[in-house]
Structures are given as structure tokens and as C-alpha cells.
Design a protein around this motif. Structure first.
Motif, PDB file in Angstrom:
ATOM      1  N   ASN A 117       4.962  33.026  13.703  1.00 48.18           N
ATOM      2  CA  ASN A 117       5.048  34.305  14.425  1.00 48.18           C
ATOM      3  C   ASN A 117       5.632  34.163  15.821  1.00 48.18           C
ATOM      4  OD1 ASN A 117       3.785  35.583  12.222  1.00 48.18           O
ATOM      5  ND2 ASN A 117       1.803  34.917  12.986  1.00 48.18           N
ATOM      6  N   ASN A 175       1.029  39.684  19.792  1.00 45.19           N
ATOM      7  CA  ASN A 175       1.559  40.942  19.289  1.00 45.19           C
ATOM      8  C   ASN A 175       1.040  42.107  20.138  1.00 45.19           C
ATOM      9  OD1 ASN A 175       2.849  42.752  17.669  1.00 45.19           O
ATOM     10  ND2 ASN A 175       1.419  42.559  15.964  1.00 45.19           N
ATOM     11  N   ASN A 179       4.615  45.235  17.273  1.00 44.48           N
ATOM     12  CA  ASN A 179       5.949  45.294  16.674  1.00 44.48           C
ATOM     13  C   ASN A 179       6.382  43.983  16.019  1.00 44.48           C
ATOM     14  OD1 ASN A 179       6.255  43.856  18.989  1.00 44.48           O
ATOM     15  ND2 ASN A 179       7.769  45.211  19.919  1.00 44.48           N
ATOM     16  N   GLN A 180       5.438  43.048  15.808  1.00 41.05           N
ATOM     17  CA  GLN A 180       5.790  41.849  15.056  1.00 41.05           C
ATOM     18  C   GLN A 180       4.767  41.661  13.945  1.00 41.05           C
ATOM     19  OE1 GLN A 180       5.727  39.281  18.652  1.00 41.05           O
ATOM     20  NE2 GLN A 180       4.094  38.114  17.631  1.00 41.05           N
ATOM     21  N   LYS A 181       5.078  40.779  13.013  1.00 41.50           N
ATOM     22  CA  LYS A 181       4.265  40.635  11.808  1.00 41.50           C
ATOM     23  C   LYS A 181       2.863  40.096  12.089  1.00 41.50           C
ATOM     24  CE  LYS A 181       4.461  38.735   7.170  1.00 41.50           C
ATOM     25  NZ  LYS A 181       5.165  37.869   6.267  1.00 41.50           N
ATOM     26  N   GLU A 232       0.323  37.414  15.117  1.00 44.29           N
ATOM     27  CA  GLU A 232       0.135  36.951  16.496  1.00 44.29           C
ATOM     28  C   GLU A 232       0.831  35.614  16.714  1.00 44.29           C
ATOM     29  OE1 GLU A 232      -1.277  38.815  18.670  1.00 44.29           O
ATOM     30  OE2 GLU A 232      -2.341  40.253  17.439  1.00 44.29           O
ATOM     31  N   GLY A 233       1.460  35.469  17.876  1.00 42.98           N
ATOM     32  CA  GLY A 233       2.059  34.196  18.258  1.00 42.98           C
ATOM     33  C   GLY A 233       0.998  33.234  18.755  1.00 42.98           C
TER      34      GLY A 233
END
Length: 155
Positions: free
Chosen positions: A104, A109, A113-115, A117-118
Motif C-alpha cells: 500500500n 490512508n 483514496n487508496q486501497k 494503509e501504508g
């Protein structure tokens, strides 16, 4: 064995370690309480074990994650076995990054707007735990109290 224990518990009287311990414990204990007790909207021990094992995580690893996040943070707060628990947290968060969050990207997040959590949050906690591995429990820790007693008994 006694020398290894003395080295593990050795720490200096510094306020920085106290701040790092408080930060790590305050941030992580509520997550442990979610997993172990079902507090803060969590699923409790059985629900958390069920979820982790349903994702393919071996039950012993799931158990250790729950144990570490609930009891390990209490040990960190007390400054007892600080280096050992800090190492365990570094390993836990490295595992989370590699197995879940790396695909990710870096950022959390924040805006949905992203798939997923980074890994920036995990990296930050790894830095805090690494500071504790280097410095030990510091001021007001049980490690310091035990370490002082070792020194008295050796002199």
C-alpha cells in the motif's frame, strides 16, 4: 546468565527513555485492549484470534500478537524488560509492514483514496522502539531499580 541479565536491564537515568516508553505504551495499549478485552470497539480475545487465524496467521503468532500488544505495553510502561519487549515490537511491526502494508506504499490512508494503509505509522513505532533498545528503560523504570540493586550486590 547474571551478566546477560545485567546487560539487558542496564540503563541510564534519562528522561528521553521515559518519554519513549510512555509514548509507545499510550499509543499501543488501546490496540491491545481491543484485541484482548474487546474494549474501544474491539472484538476481544476470541474474536481477534478468530480473525487472525482466518487470515492464515498461525495461532501461536496470533496469540503472541495479542499478548504483546496488551501485556507487552504494560511491561514497557513499567520499564520492566524494556529492551526485550522493544525488540519484540520492532519484529511485530516489521512483520506487519512486510506481510500487510508494504503493497500500500508509505502513506496512511488519510483521505480514503487508496486501497489500504501504508507503513509510515509502523515505521514511526519501529523508531520509538529502537530508541528503547538502545537506551533501555531510563528514569522511573523497574529496569533501573533492578540494575541499581545488581550494582549494589556486586560492590
Amino acid at each position: 546468565m547474571k551478566a546477560l541479565l545485567q546487560q539487558t536491564l542496564a540503563t541510564e537515568i534519562n528522561i528521553t527513555s521515559l518519554v519513549l516508553r510512555l509514548t509507545l505504551a499510550i499509543v499501543l495499549w488501546p490496540h491491545g485492549a481491543q484485541l484482548f478485552l474487546g474494549s474501544f470497539g474491539g472484538h476481544g480475545f476470541q474474536g481477534s484470534m478468530g480473525y487472525f487465524t482466518s487470515t492464515g496467521l498461525p495461532w501461536i503468532i496470533a496469540f503472541l500478537v495479542i499478548f504483546l500488544l496488551f501485556f507487552g505495553t504494560i511491561f514497557i510502561l513499567l520499564g520492566l524488560g524494556t529492551r526485550l519487549f522493544a525488540i519484540a515490537f520492532v519484529l511485530l511491526f516489521l512483520g506487519m509492514i512486510v506481510n500487510v502494508h508494504l503493497p500500500n506504499g508509505f502513506f496512511m490512508n488519510w483521505f480514503g483514496n487508496q486501497k489500504g494503509e501504508g507503513f509510515e505509522y509502523h515505521l514511526l513505532l519501529i523508531g520509538v522502539a529502537t530508541g528503547l533498545i538502545i537506551s533501555g528503560g531510563g528514569k522511573f523504570s523497574l529496569d533501573l531499580l533492578i540494575s541499581k540493586n545488581f550494582k549494589k550486590s556486586n560492590s
